[in-house]
Design a protein around this motif. Sequence first.
Motif, short mmCIF file in Angstrom:
data_model
loop_
_atom_site.label_atom_id
_atom_site.label_comp_id
_atom_site.label_asym_id
_atom_site.label_seq_id
_atom_site.Cartn_x
_atom_site.Cartn_y
_atom_site.Cartn_z
N UNK A 5 -15.39 66.56 40.64
CA UNK A 5 -15.84 67.44 39.57
C UNK A 5 -16.22 66.58 38.37
N UNK A 6 -16.84 67.18 37.38
CA UNK A 6 -17.37 66.44 36.23
C UNK A 6 -16.26 65.76 35.42
N UNK A 7 -15.15 66.46 35.21
CA UNK A 7 -14.04 65.87 34.46
C UNK A 7 -13.43 64.69 35.21
N UNK A 8 -13.30 64.83 36.52
CA UNK A 8 -12.77 63.74 37.32
C UNK A 8 -13.66 62.52 37.29
N UNK A 9 -14.97 62.73 37.35
CA UNK A 9 -15.93 61.61 37.27
C UNK A 9 -15.82 60.93 35.92
#
Length: 66
Positions: A5-9
């Motif tokens: 997901x974007x936050x994880x990236x």
Amino acid sequence: MTYNNRLGKYKFDTQFNYIKQNIVGKSILELGGGSGRLAIPLFENGYEMKKKKKNIEALNLLKSRN
């Protein structure tokens, strides 16, 4: 190698860049690094990775990814 997901990236990129900016030399000793989320990309960027691991399952997962 990162969360899907974007936050994880963002979290991965932030940690990865911090490590790369603060490494002295090309050899890294990683203690308890899990399945290699950061170790594998660092290795792929030319760093020599040495791991000390007690969790056999995580170590086997890391070995299977190489």
